[in-house]
Scaffold this active site. Sequence first.
Site, short mmCIF file in Angstrom:
data_model
loop_
_atom_site.label_atom_id
_atom_site.label_comp_id
_atom_site.label_asym_id
_atom_site.label_seq_id
_atom_site.Cartn_x
_atom_site.Cartn_y
_atom_site.Cartn_z
N ARG A 154 0.97 -1.45 -0.28
CA ARG A 154 0.28 0.11 -0.04
C ARG A 154 0.64 0.95 0.08
NH1 ARG A 154 -2.23 -3.51 -1.13
NH2 ARG A 154 -3.78 -4.35 -0.41
N SER A 222 -12.02 -0.99 3.42
CA SER A 222 -11.08 -1.38 3.66
C SER A 222 -10.15 -0.68 4.85
CB SER A 222 -9.35 -1.87 3.74
OG SER A 222 -10.11 -3.07 3.02
N GLU A 318 -4.88 2.57 6.25
CA GLU A 318 -4.72 3.19 4.78
C GLU A 318 -5.46 4.06 4.17
OE1 GLU A 318 -6.63 -0.31 1.52
OE2 GLU A 318 -5.62 -1.12 3.17
#
EC number: 1.3.1.98
Length: 336
Positions: A154, A222, A318
């Site tokens: 990520r 998420s 995230e």
Amino acid sequence: MAHSLQTLHTFALTSQCQQFVKINNLEQLKTQSFKPPFCLLGEGSNTVFLNDYTGTVIKMATQGVQIKERANDYLISVAAGENWHQLVSELLAKNIPGLENLALIPGTVGAAPVQNIGAYGVELAKFVESVEYFDIANKTFNTLNNAQCEFGYRDSIFKHALKNKAVITTVHLALPKEWQPVLSYGPLQQLAAVTPQAVFEQVIATRNSKLPNPYTLPNAGSFFKNPIITNQCLAALLTTFADLPHYKYGAKHHKVAAGWLIEQAGLKGYRIAGIEVHKQQALVLVNYGQSQGSDLIAMIKHIQHSVFSRYNIMLEHEVRLINNNSECHITAEPTP
């Protein structure tokens, strides 16, 4: 002139910006003022505006897909404003597989390399040949190859050295003609017939069963990264939490499931104002409305504190969080 941001990010907190600009062609970038503060935006599926934004929000809306057949692969050149899932679907319809594990990930193609999107054992970095971008300071168009993008979990150079310095304009993907399915995750292992279409449909079914539609129940997908911990740390945790889901990540590390950590901390359904830990998938935070950025910050810190006190793991969000003039990172202070 003030412009509402509520419909421009899928978490849909009430907020507005001083100015909003939509980029429909690359020539606009040469004349666009990038006077700080400014915020680059795709479809807003991984961004939350916590407060009113005092600067300019610049949305990339350029379109276009070009396909070039080569000896062993297809080179797919995609404009930044294209929808990611639509690209995956259209390529599969043209019998060009490879991206099916990444189906139904919301957002634009231009945003995909920034955080190196990934799902079900596959990361975008596997397919990126190069990324074109506009250099804000020099007003030039440049290209980075895969290695220069510095992809990580990520993560990419666009979150670090090129943050607020580059506007991604085109992503070039190389999709091999020899399809190699990745079936390492859950339901994909149970497929009776392994075809690109079957994987595509199973990924969509799995995501739909776990993740609420952000356009009917506001969310940002998420919310937390799956923590990466050392093998020694994992071994210690498994002595107490034997059923902790974990996946090998290189030779010395494992990735553990953030959603499981949150669920086992008893937080499914936990609510602050209109913000709730989703009852079906603890990794997702949903917004039922009447919520403020301060409520979301309180929720993030409560989750981080609860997980840390139980597992000694500090979760990292995230999702990109934007305050009144810049991106911010929320981390709870661990209790001694």
